[in-house]
Design an enzyme around this catalytic site. Sequence first.
Site, short mmCIF file in Angstrom:
data_model
loop_
_atom_site.label_atom_id
_atom_site.label_comp_id
_atom_site.label_asym_id
_atom_site.label_seq_id
_atom_site.Cartn_x
_atom_site.Cartn_y
_atom_site.Cartn_z
N HIS A 1 -96.00 -8.30 -17.01
CA HIS A 1 -95.21 -8.12 -15.78
C HIS A 1 -95.96 -8.21 -14.46
O HIS A 1 -95.33 -8.27 -13.42
CB HIS A 1 -94.46 -6.79 -15.84
N HIS B 1 -93.43 0.09 -19.32
CA HIS B 1 -92.25 -0.69 -19.69
C HIS B 1 -91.50 -1.07 -18.41
O HIS B 1 -91.34 -0.24 -17.53
CB HIS B 1 -91.36 0.16 -20.62
#
Length: 151
Positions: free
Chosen positions: A12, A119
């Site tokens: 990410h 996450h």
Amino acid sequence: KESAAAKFRRQHMDSGSSSSGNPNYCNQMMKRRRMTHGRCKPVNTFVHESLDNVKAVCSQKNITCKNGQPNCYQSNSTMNITDCRQTGSSKYPNCAYKTSQKQKYITVACEGDPYVPVHFDASVFLPATPLPSLPRPHKHRLLWLEGNNSS
């Protein structure tokens, strides 16, 4: 084995760059960051902010994660992100993605010591209501989850 925090960074984080003007950004990055090994990861978001700014989200607005866990946090401000979405016609091993650059609030789940993102939960155009202002049962559940059984 790759730690959850390291996996978050690989999947990410793309600090100091952006996808603007590059329609192939997702095709290149999804491959480079190993999200097309064994299968095509259908959806993924890259965040074009400093790691420090993204880590700081773990001390910002506490909200419930999509899976019901209470350890998600939403950024106080919008961030420059790129959404990568697998195109309908693409099949493994020829994973193909649509690249969309956006400015959105991000939600991450945080864990560990130091408390860091592990996450990527969501990105939204409008900020959420933080957890403490939800009705009372949530507060009791949260206290209970933290192992504080004084209620």
